[in-house]
Structures are given as structure tokens and as C-alpha cells.
Design a protein around this motif. Structure first.
Motif, PDB file in Angstrom:
ATOM      1  N   ARG A 187      17.755 -41.821 -37.196  1.00  0.00           N
ATOM      2  CA  ARG A 187      18.574 -42.160 -35.978  1.00  0.00           C
ATOM      3  C   ARG A 187      20.247 -41.993 -36.550  1.00  0.00           C
ATOM      4  O   ARG A 187      20.539 -41.029 -37.801  1.00  0.00           O
ATOM      5  CB  ARG A 187      18.913 -44.056 -36.535  1.00  0.00           C
ATOM      6  N   PHE A 188      20.746 -42.433 -35.802  1.00  0.00           N
ATOM      7  CA  PHE A 188      22.714 -42.196 -36.073  1.00  0.00           C
ATOM      8  C   PHE A 188      23.015 -43.569 -36.354  1.00  0.00           C
ATOM      9  O   PHE A 188      22.759 -44.507 -36.898  1.00  0.00           O
ATOM     10  CB  PHE A 188      23.396 -42.694 -34.714  1.00  0.00           C
ATOM     11  N   TYR A 189      23.842 -42.822 -37.964  1.00  0.00           N
ATOM     12  CA  TYR A 189      24.123 -43.815 -39.340  1.00  0.00           C
ATOM     13  C   TYR A 189      25.659 -44.151 -39.453  1.00  0.00           C
ATOM     14  O   TYR A 189      26.784 -42.786 -38.378  1.00  0.00           O
ATOM     15  CB  TYR A 189      23.385 -43.625 -40.339  1.00  0.00           C
ATOM     16  N   ALA A 190      26.410 -44.644 -39.674  1.00  0.00           N
ATOM     17  CA  ALA A 190      27.819 -45.412 -40.162  1.00  0.00           C
ATOM     18  C   ALA A 190      28.205 -46.321 -41.046  1.00  0.00           C
ATOM     19  O   ALA A 190      26.972 -46.846 -41.034  1.00  0.00           O
ATOM     20  CB  ALA A 190      28.727 -45.893 -38.810  1.00  0.00           C
ATOM     21  N   SER A 191      29.037 -45.920 -41.763  1.00  0.00           N
ATOM     22  CA  SER A 191      29.620 -46.763 -42.620  1.00  0.00           C
ATOM     23  C   SER A 191      29.515 -48.056 -42.482  1.00  0.00           C
ATOM     24  O   SER A 191      30.680 -48.492 -42.032  1.00  0.00           O
ATOM     25  CB  SER A 191      30.200 -46.358 -43.836  1.00  0.00           C
ATOM     26  N   LYS A 192      29.382 -49.832 -43.355  1.00  0.00           N
ATOM     27  CA  LYS A 192      29.612 -50.344 -42.631  1.00  0.00           C
ATOM     28  C   LYS A 192      31.799 -50.955 -42.576  1.00  0.00           C
ATOM     29  O   LYS A 192      31.872 -51.274 -41.517  1.00  0.00           O
ATOM     30  CB  LYS A 192      29.448 -51.307 -43.832  1.00  0.00           C
ATOM     31  N   SER A 193      31.863 -49.823 -43.607  1.00  0.00           N
ATOM     32  CA  SER A 193      33.281 -49.691 -44.050  1.00  0.00           C
ATOM     33  C   SER A 193      33.739 -48.891 -42.072  1.00  0.00           C
ATOM     34  O   SER A 193      34.719 -49.557 -41.548  1.00  0.00           O
ATOM     35  CB  SER A 193      34.365 -48.691 -44.206  1.00  0.00           C
ATOM     36  N   TYR A 194      32.986 -48.094 -41.676  1.00  0.00           N
ATOM     37  CA  TYR A 194      33.223 -47.340 -40.409  1.00  0.00           C
ATOM     38  C   TYR A 194      33.374 -48.592 -39.531  1.00  0.00           C
ATOM     39  O   TYR A 194      34.074 -48.811 -38.603  1.00  0.00           O
ATOM     40  CB  TYR A 194      32.846 -46.270 -40.181  1.00  0.00           C
ATOM     41  N   HIS A 198      35.961 -49.790 -36.307  1.00  0.00           N
ATOM     42  CA  HIS A 198      35.763 -49.241 -35.237  1.00  0.00           C
ATOM     43  C   HIS A 198      34.767 -50.390 -33.977  1.00  0.00           C
ATOM     44  O   HIS A 198      34.223 -50.872 -34.977  1.00  0.00           O
ATOM     45  CB  HIS A 198      35.058 -47.741 -34.786  1.00  0.00           C
ATOM     46  N   ALA A 199      34.547 -50.180 -32.584  1.00  0.00           N
ATOM     47  CA  ALA A 199      33.762 -50.689 -32.541  1.00  0.00           C
ATOM     48  C   ALA A 199      31.960 -50.324 -32.264  1.00  0.00           C
ATOM     49  O   ALA A 199      32.026 -48.984 -32.200  1.00  0.00           O
ATOM     50  CB  ALA A 199      34.490 -50.954 -30.259  1.00  0.00           C
ATOM     51  N   ARG A 200      32.038 -50.712 -32.487  1.00  0.00           N
ATOM     52  CA  ARG A 200      30.308 -50.642 -32.779  1.00  0.00           C
ATOM     53  C   ARG A 200      29.538 -50.008 -31.096  1.00  0.00           C
ATOM     54  O   ARG A 200      29.188 -50.817 -29.814  1.00  0.00           O
ATOM     55  CB  ARG A 200      28.714 -52.002 -33.412  1.00  0.00           C
ATOM     56  N   PRO A 201      28.696 -48.728 -31.423  1.00  0.00           N
ATOM     57  CA  PRO A 201      28.396 -48.131 -29.889  1.00  0.00           C
ATOM     58  C   PRO A 201      27.637 -49.402 -29.731  1.00  0.00           C
ATOM     59  O   PRO A 201      26.201 -50.008 -30.583  1.00  0.00           O
ATOM     60  CB  PRO A 201      28.540 -46.688 -30.691  1.00  0.00           C
ATOM     61  N   ARG A 202      27.169 -48.880 -28.162  1.00  0.00           N
ATOM     62  CA  ARG A 202      25.672 -50.240 -27.800  1.00  0.00           C
ATOM     63  C   ARG A 202      24.842 -49.480 -27.014  1.00  0.00           C
ATOM     64  O   ARG A 202      23.402 -49.065 -26.834  1.00  0.00           O
ATOM     65  CB  ARG A 202      26.323 -50.666 -26.511  1.00  0.00           C
ATOM     66  N   SER A 203      25.274 -48.172 -27.409  1.00  0.00           N
ATOM     67  CA  SER A 203      24.489 -46.585 -25.792  1.00  0.00           C
ATOM     68  C   SER A 203      24.924 -45.423 -26.114  1.00  0.00           C
ATOM     69  O   SER A 203      26.036 -45.318 -27.297  1.00  0.00           O
ATOM     70  CB  SER A 203      24.435 -46.542 -24.681  1.00  0.00           C
ATOM     71  N   ALA A 209      33.099 -41.460 -27.312  1.00  0.00           N
ATOM     72  CA  ALA A 209      34.204 -42.396 -28.008  1.00  0.00           C
ATOM     73  C   ALA A 209      34.721 -42.419 -30.100  1.00  0.00           C
ATOM     74  O   ALA A 209      35.579 -43.358 -30.545  1.00  0.00           O
ATOM     75  CB  ALA A 209      34.460 -43.734 -27.591  1.00  0.00           C
ATOM     76  N   HIS A 210      33.518 -41.472 -30.458  1.00  0.00           N
ATOM     77  CA  HIS A 210      33.480 -41.781 -32.372  1.00  0.00           C
ATOM     78  C   HIS A 210      33.528 -40.471 -32.445  1.00  0.00           C
ATOM     79  O   HIS A 210      33.514 -39.779 -32.064  1.00  0.00           O
ATOM     80  CB  HIS A 210      32.073 -42.515 -32.504  1.00  0.00           C
ATOM     81  N   GLU A 211      33.972 -40.775 -34.076  1.00  0.00           N
ATOM     82  CA  GLU A 211      34.775 -39.322 -34.541  1.00  0.00           C
ATOM     83  C   GLU A 211      32.459 -39.702 -35.793  1.00  0.00           C
ATOM     84  O   GLU A 211      32.503 -40.600 -35.999  1.00  0.00           O
ATOM     85  CB  GLU A 211      35.351 -39.258 -35.769  1.00  0.00           C
TER      86      GLU A 211
END
Length: 315
Positions: A187-194, A198-203, A209-211
Motif C-alpha cells: 500500500r501507500f504509506y506516510a508517517s504520522k508526522s507527515y 497534510h490532509a489525509r488522502p481519500r482517493s 496534491a502530495h509529495e
């Protein structure tokens, strides 16, 4: 150094025999079938097994009759393995590998197998999955010396810098043998700090809109993302590294989003899975070696142990 005692040997033999009793077909037929699958033709398999083609053909037909299944599609002189045959081959290969290791351990031959074996794998794979398998190898064959080459390139095999490689892409070089040992979900992952910043992606559309963090080859990653329907550009990748440990650390430190197999991510509490409603990404794991090296006892032993243990660790 701990060596396998007689009780452990008996357990290995018992485990193998229990599996064997659940199989209703003749082992000679199964061995003939596996030889045809691995060599690609009756003539090549006949040479390997030192049998005639008619004998081999009768054994294949007998196995199909015993199982009540078609294992090969016949078109003239050529044979194409069916999906049923492909599925069966993995089980027969596992039986053959297990039988070979039981024989080695029971006879003490594995203790005599020695020499250097270099295993190439990505930095993340080498750090998270290989150590426990190497620990088992040290018990089975203590005279084998293991050198782990943490590298993402396939060139180390071509240039003989490694004997066995663990890869996520099947190599196309004709001199290499490749075996698919597992397909992990990712899956795609991001850290809790990120995610706090930034707004959590829903789709997938939100991901634009993310890096992102690049794992070395940005163009290759863009091509893969495009297959998923994700329209990204090189500008989305602000940081990255060809060293997967460094790139994953960047994700953990909140520098961007990245895809990762669940096998690695579940050991990383700093990150969270994104888009749980989407179909998981598939991360295939291939074991690769040279054709001629596959005939070496020490390399075959390590190759077969990796083929057996990796799916267990990644299940």
C-alpha cells in the motif's frame, strides 16, 4: 555451534512423511512432471533424468490420470503447462526440496557442504528478512559462509558478484533462473508526522496534491504509478535515494509518501497505510541464480532454503 540432533532429524523426516502420505500420486511420475516444467520440453527432461521420451510421456499421462487433471496442453511436439500444472509444480518442487534437505541432514552431507555463497537483496529486504533465514542455514550447513550484498541492481549477478539474488522484478537475461516465491500485498504509506501536516488522502486523485519519496529510479516509479491510474510527475518527488533503507527512513521522518510491501511496513510503527479501500498493490518476490550455479550443492541448498522460508516470513 548448535547442530541438528537425532530428535530434530526425526522430526524433519516425520514432517516430510506426513506430507508425503497426503499425496496420492507416484513420486517418479511427479519427478518426471517437474523435470518437464523446469526444462520446458520432453526431450530436455529426458536428458536430465536419463530416460527416453516415450517413458517420460507415459509418466506424465499416468500422473494426469491419477490426479484427474490436465497438466500440459499439447500442440504438436510442444507442451505448454496449464494453470493447474503451474499450481501443482510449486507443491511438487517444495516436496523435492524438502526431501533433498532431509536426506542431506540425515546423512550428514549438509555438514560437509562448504564455501562462500553471496546473496544479493535490496537493503530493506536484507535487513528485515534475511537474518532469520541465515540463522537456520547456520544450523543446517555451518560450513557455508554467507555474504549479503545489499544492492538493488541485477548487474551483480551478471558480473558474478553474487550467486543468488532476491528481486521484485523478474530478470529477462536467458542465463538466469528465476522462481517466483511470493507475491506480497502493498500500500501507500506516510508517517504520522507527515499526516499531521497534510490532509489525509481519500482517493488516488487526492495523492496528486502530495509529495513522494523516490526509491532511486523516479521514471520507473512514474511508469508504475501510471499503471495504477495515478497521474504524477517528476516534480512530485522532492527527495529520494537509491538506497532503500535511506529512502524508507525519509518516509518515516515525514518527507513524503511511498509505496511499500506490508511485510516491511508492519515492522514500522511510525507509518500508516493510506487508502485502505483501494485494491492492494502487488510486490512479487523472485529468487534468481545462474543456470550453471544452480547445479552447485551449496548454492542449491541456500536457494532451496530461501524458496521455502521466504513465503513463511512474508505470508
Amino acid at each position: 555451534m548448535h547442530h541438528l540432533g537425532i530428535a530434530e532429524i526425526r522430526l524433519c523426516v516425520m514432517h516430510y512423511c506426513m506430507n508425503w502420505q497426503s499425496i496420492s500420486f507416484d513420486w517418479n511420475h511427479a519427478r518426471a512432471f517437474l523435470a518437464v516444467v523446469e526444462t520446458g520440453s520432453l526431450s530436455a527432461a529426458a536428458r536430465v533424468l536419463n530416460q527416453t521420451q516415450p517413458t517420460l510421456g507415459r509418466q506424465i499421462s499416468a500422473l494426469e490420470g491419477e490426479l484427474g487433471a490436465t497438466l500440459f496442453e499439447r500442440a504438436g511436439r510442444s507442451l505448454k503447462v496449464t494453470q493447474t500444472g503451474t499450481d501443482l509444480a510449486e507443491h511438487v518442487r517444495a516436496m523435492a526440496d524438502a526431501a533433498g534437505r532431509v536426506t542431506l541432514v540425515a546423512s550428514g552431507q549438509s555438514q560437509a557442504i562448504e564455501g562462500l555463497v553471496r546473496i544479493s537483496a535490496s537493503e530493506l529486504f536484507a535487513a528485515h528478512l534475511l537474518p532469520s533465514i541465515i540463522s537456520k542455514l547456520r544450523i543446517i550447513a555451518p560450513k557455508i559462509v554467507v555474504d549479503v550484498v545489499a544492492d538493488n541492481s541485477v548487474s551483480d549477478l551478471i558480473q558474478r558478484e553474487a550467486d543468488i539474488a532476491v528481486r521484485n522484478v523478474r530478470p529477462e537475461q536467458p542465463d538466469l533462473i528465476a522462481r517466483l516465491v511470493h507475491e506480497s500485498s502493498g500500500r501507500f504509506y506516510a508517517s504520522k508526522s507527515y499526516l499531521k501536516k497534510h490532509a489525509r488522502p481519500r482517493s488516488y486523485a487526492d495523492l496528486t496534491a502530495h509529495e513522494f519519496v523516490s526509491f532511486g529510479n523516479t521514471e520507473q516509479m512514474l511508469g508504475y504509478f501510471s499503471q495504477l491510474g495515478l497521474d504524477l510527475e517528476s516534480g512530485h518527488f522532492k527527495v529520494g535515494s537509491a538506497n532503500s533503507l535511506v529512502a524508507w527512513e525519509m518516509v518515516k521522518q515525514g518527507l513524503g509518501i511511498a509505496p511499500m510491501s506490508v511485510d516491511v511496513a508492519r515492522k514500522t510503527p511510525e507509518v500508516e497505510a493510506l487508502l485502505p479501500q483501494e485494491t492492494p498493490i502487488l510486490f512479487p518476490t523472485w529468487l534468481v541464480t545462474h543456470r550453471e550455479l544452480h547445479t552447485s550443492r551449496r548454492i542449491r541448498l541456500v536457494f532451496d532454503l530461501l524458496a521455502e522460508e521466504l513465503p513463511k516470513l512474508m505470508a
